[in-house]
Scaffold this motif. Structure first.
Motif, PDB file in Angstrom:
ATOM      1  N   ALA A 111       0.851  -1.271   0.012  1.00  0.00           N
ATOM      2  CA  ALA A 111      -0.023   0.040   0.010  1.00  0.00           C
ATOM      3  C   ALA A 111       0.835   1.319   0.000  1.00  0.00           C
ATOM      4  CB  ALA A 111      -0.670   0.160   1.306  1.00  0.00           C
ATOM      5  N   GLY A 112       0.509   2.167  -0.689  1.00  0.00           N
ATOM      6  CA  GLY A 112       1.358   3.572  -0.691  1.00  0.00           C
ATOM      7  C   GLY A 112       1.121   4.239   0.624  1.00  0.00           C
ATOM      8  N   ILE A 113       0.232   4.029   1.547  1.00  0.00           N
ATOM      9  CA  ILE A 113       0.391   4.546   2.843  1.00  0.00           C
ATOM     10  C   ILE A 113      -0.235   3.604   3.856  1.00  0.00           C
ATOM     11  CG2 ILE A 113      -0.406   7.005   2.119  1.00  0.00           C
ATOM     12  CD1 ILE A 113      -3.431   6.337   2.848  1.00  0.00           C
ATOM     13  N   ASP A 114       0.199   3.818   5.049  1.00  0.00           N
ATOM     14  CA  ASP A 114      -0.456   2.835   6.075  1.00  0.00           C
ATOM     15  C   ASP A 114      -2.136   2.867   6.090  1.00  0.00           C
ATOM     16  OD1 ASP A 114      -0.118   1.310   8.332  1.00  0.00           O
ATOM     17  OD2 ASP A 114      -0.219   2.907   9.805  1.00  0.00           O
ATOM     18  N   LEU A 115      -2.459   1.587   6.171  1.00  0.00           N
ATOM     19  CA  LEU A 115      -4.039   1.428   5.915  1.00  0.00           C
ATOM     20  C   LEU A 115      -4.584   1.491   7.412  1.00  0.00           C
ATOM     21  CD1 LEU A 115      -4.043  -1.519   3.571  1.00  0.00           C
ATOM     22  CD2 LEU A 115      -4.167   0.809   2.950  1.00  0.00           C
ATOM     23  N   ALA A 116      -5.619   2.404   7.396  1.00  0.00           N
ATOM     24  CA  ALA A 116      -6.622   2.288   8.515  1.00  0.00           C
ATOM     25  C   ALA A 116      -7.117   0.710   8.853  1.00  0.00           C
ATOM     26  CB  ALA A 116      -7.810   3.197   8.508  1.00  0.00           C
ATOM     27  N   GLU A 117      -7.382   0.572  10.256  1.00  0.00           N
ATOM     28  CA  GLU A 117      -7.865  -0.613  10.652  1.00  0.00           C
ATOM     29  C   GLU A 117      -9.245  -1.109  10.046  1.00  0.00           C
ATOM     30  OE1 GLU A 117      -7.283  -4.061  12.054  1.00  0.00           O
ATOM     31  OE2 GLU A 117      -5.958  -2.542  12.337  1.00  0.00           O
ATOM     32  N   SER A 118      -9.974  -0.157   9.678  1.00  0.00           N
ATOM     33  CA  SER A 118     -11.436  -0.493   9.002  1.00  0.00           C
ATOM     34  C   SER A 118     -11.088  -0.984   7.635  1.00  0.00           C
ATOM     35  CB  SER A 118     -12.192   0.541   8.853  1.00  0.00           C
ATOM     36  OG  SER A 118     -11.591   1.882   8.219  1.00  0.00           O
ATOM     37  N   VAL A 119     -10.007  -0.305   6.876  1.00  0.00           N
ATOM     38  CA  VAL A 119      -9.796  -0.498   5.491  1.00  0.00           C
ATOM     39  C   VAL A 119      -9.074  -2.168   5.550  1.00  0.00           C
ATOM     40  CG1 VAL A 119      -8.048  -0.105   3.656  1.00  0.00           C
ATOM     41  CG2 VAL A 119      -9.282   1.696   4.707  1.00  0.00           C
ATOM     42  N   ARG A 120      -8.196  -2.599   6.510  1.00  0.00           N
ATOM     43  CA  ARG A 120      -7.500  -3.734   6.533  1.00  0.00           C
ATOM     44  C   ARG A 120      -8.617  -4.874   6.942  1.00  0.00           C
ATOM     45  NH1 ARG A 120      -2.116  -3.604   9.141  1.00  0.00           N
ATOM     46  NH2 ARG A 120      -1.374  -1.561   8.668  1.00  0.00           N
ATOM     47  N   THR A 121      -9.667  -4.417   7.939  1.00  0.00           N
ATOM     48  CA  THR A 121     -10.720  -5.393   7.883  1.00  0.00           C
ATOM     49  C   THR A 121     -11.533  -5.556   6.590  1.00  0.00           C
ATOM     50  OG1 THR A 121     -10.832  -4.636  10.047  1.00  0.00           O
ATOM     51  CG2 THR A 121     -12.856  -5.937   9.266  1.00  0.00           C
ATOM     52  N   ASP A 122     -11.887  -4.359   6.005  1.00  0.00           N
ATOM     53  CA  ASP A 122     -12.735  -4.535   4.739  1.00  0.00           C
ATOM     54  C   ASP A 122     -11.988  -5.572   3.714  1.00  0.00           C
ATOM     55  OD1 ASP A 122     -14.714  -3.058   5.954  1.00  0.00           O
ATOM     56  OD2 ASP A 122     -14.338  -1.254   4.791  1.00  0.00           O
ATOM     57  N   LEU A 123     -10.650  -5.182   3.672  1.00  0.00           N
ATOM     58  CA  LEU A 123      -9.769  -5.846   2.803  1.00  0.00           C
ATOM     59  C   LEU A 123      -9.815  -7.507   2.986  1.00  0.00           C
ATOM     60  CD1 LEU A 123      -7.861  -5.732   0.110  1.00  0.00           C
ATOM     61  CD2 LEU A 123      -6.053  -5.439   1.647  1.00  0.00           C
ATOM     62  N   ALA A 124      -9.583  -7.878   4.121  1.00  0.00           N
ATOM     63  CA  ALA A 124      -9.581  -9.169   4.718  1.00  0.00           C
ATOM     64  C   ALA A 124     -10.910  -9.776   4.428  1.00  0.00           C
ATOM     65  CB  ALA A 124      -9.249  -9.196   6.183  1.00  0.00           C
ATOM     66  N   VAL A 125     -12.008  -9.286   4.704  1.00  0.00           N
ATOM     67  CA  VAL A 125     -13.231  -9.914   4.386  1.00  0.00           C
ATOM     68  C   VAL A 125     -13.553  -9.947   3.117  1.00  0.00           C
ATOM     69  CG1 VAL A 125     -15.828  -9.183   4.357  1.00  0.00           C
ATOM     70  CG2 VAL A 125     -14.407  -8.913   6.481  1.00  0.00           C
ATOM     71  N   ALA A 126     -13.272  -9.130   2.130  1.00  0.00           N
ATOM     72  CA  ALA A 126     -13.346  -8.978   0.615  1.00  0.00           C
ATOM     73  C   ALA A 126     -12.682 -10.474   0.135  1.00  0.00           C
ATOM     74  CB  ALA A 126     -12.928  -7.966  -0.014  1.00  0.00           C
ATOM     75  N   LEU A 127     -11.243 -10.367   0.419  1.00  0.00           N
ATOM     76  CA  LEU A 127     -10.313 -11.572   0.022  1.00  0.00           C
ATOM     77  C   LEU A 127     -11.124 -12.964   0.571  1.00  0.00           C
ATOM     78  CD1 LEU A 127      -6.851  -9.719   0.653  1.00  0.00           C
ATOM     79  CD2 LEU A 127      -8.033 -10.289  -1.619  1.00  0.00           C
ATOM     80  N   GLU A 128     -11.473 -12.660   1.763  1.00  0.00           N
ATOM     81  CA  GLU A 128     -11.819 -14.291   2.301  1.00  0.00           C
ATOM     82  C   GLU A 128     -13.067 -14.570   1.512  1.00  0.00           C
ATOM     83  OE1 GLU A 128     -12.693 -13.420   6.318  1.00  0.00           O
ATOM     84  OE2 GLU A 128     -10.691 -13.633   7.050  1.00  0.00           O
ATOM     85  N   LYS A 129     -13.801 -13.824   0.890  1.00  0.00           N
ATOM     86  CA  LYS A 129     -15.013 -14.220   0.051  1.00  0.00           C
ATOM     87  C   LYS A 129     -14.413 -14.503  -1.223  1.00  0.00           C
ATOM     88  CE  LYS A 129     -18.466 -11.072   1.915  1.00  0.00           C
ATOM     89  NZ  LYS A 129     -19.159  -9.891   1.932  1.00  0.00           N
TER      90      LYS A 129
END
Length: 184
Positions: A111-129
């Motif tokens: 990532a170009g910047i440090d990701l917020a925890e909410s973005v990390r969570t959303d990314l993990a959920v999307a990848l898990e799907k």
């Protein structure tokens, strides 16, 4: 992640013997953390100039009673066989054995910047799907990315970087301009 056959064999043998004991994984993480916090210790253990007896004595004194007997035997085996230089790769291979057994997939994220925890969570959920199972994010900041993300899951790369999006737009515009010229 590809591991050399030696590291895979050692890691698989330890995993088979540990039978999923979480204490072994915790020991290995402690060893990894200790070696990363003390690079001079890692150099000492990897050095071919230091005899194996000195290395074994140091290992025994570093982890006197805290380490599980299986972990201690494994580490001492690596010292006796002169395989300590492969320890990091073996720890990675052991993690891969654990992940394979549980169905865990590791996603390498830039990532170009440090990701917020909410973005990390959303990314993990999307990848898990997407992958149909649990995903562990290994995120690193890469200032070379102007924005967006590049995610690698196994051999698949999802490139949502600004650079990639601009390249696609450039290609689309170039393709559209040339098709208009041909039609005229």
């Amino acid at each position: 992640m590809t591991h050399n056959p030696v590291t895979r064999r050692y890691a698989q043998a330890l995993y088979d013997e540990a039978r999923g004991d979480p204490r072994i994984a915790a020991d290995l993480q402690e060893v990894r953390a200790t070696l990363h916090q003390h690079p001079e210790l890692a150099r000492f253990l990897r050095s071919p100039l230091v005899n194996r007896t000195e290395k074994a004595n140091l290992v025994a004194s570093l982890f006197p009673g805290d380490m599980q007997p299986l972990t201690r035997r494994f580490f001492m085996l690596l010292v006796r066989r002169g395989r300590v230089a492969l320890l990091d790769a073996m720890l990675d291979a052991y993690d891969a054995c654990c992940d394979a057994a549980t169905g865990m997939v590791t996603a390498q994220v830039r990532a170009g910047i440090d990701l917020a925890e909410s973005v990390r969570t959303d990314l993990a959920v999307a990848l898990e799907k997407r992958v149909g199972g649990p995903v562990r994010l290994n995120i690193r900041t890469d200032p070379a990315l102007l924005g967006g993300l590049v995610v690698r899951v196994g051999d698949v790369v999802y490139d949502g970087s600004l650079r990639h999006q601009l390249a696609k737009l450039r290609s689309c515009l170039a393709g559209g301009a040339s098709s208009r010229v041909i039609q005229s």
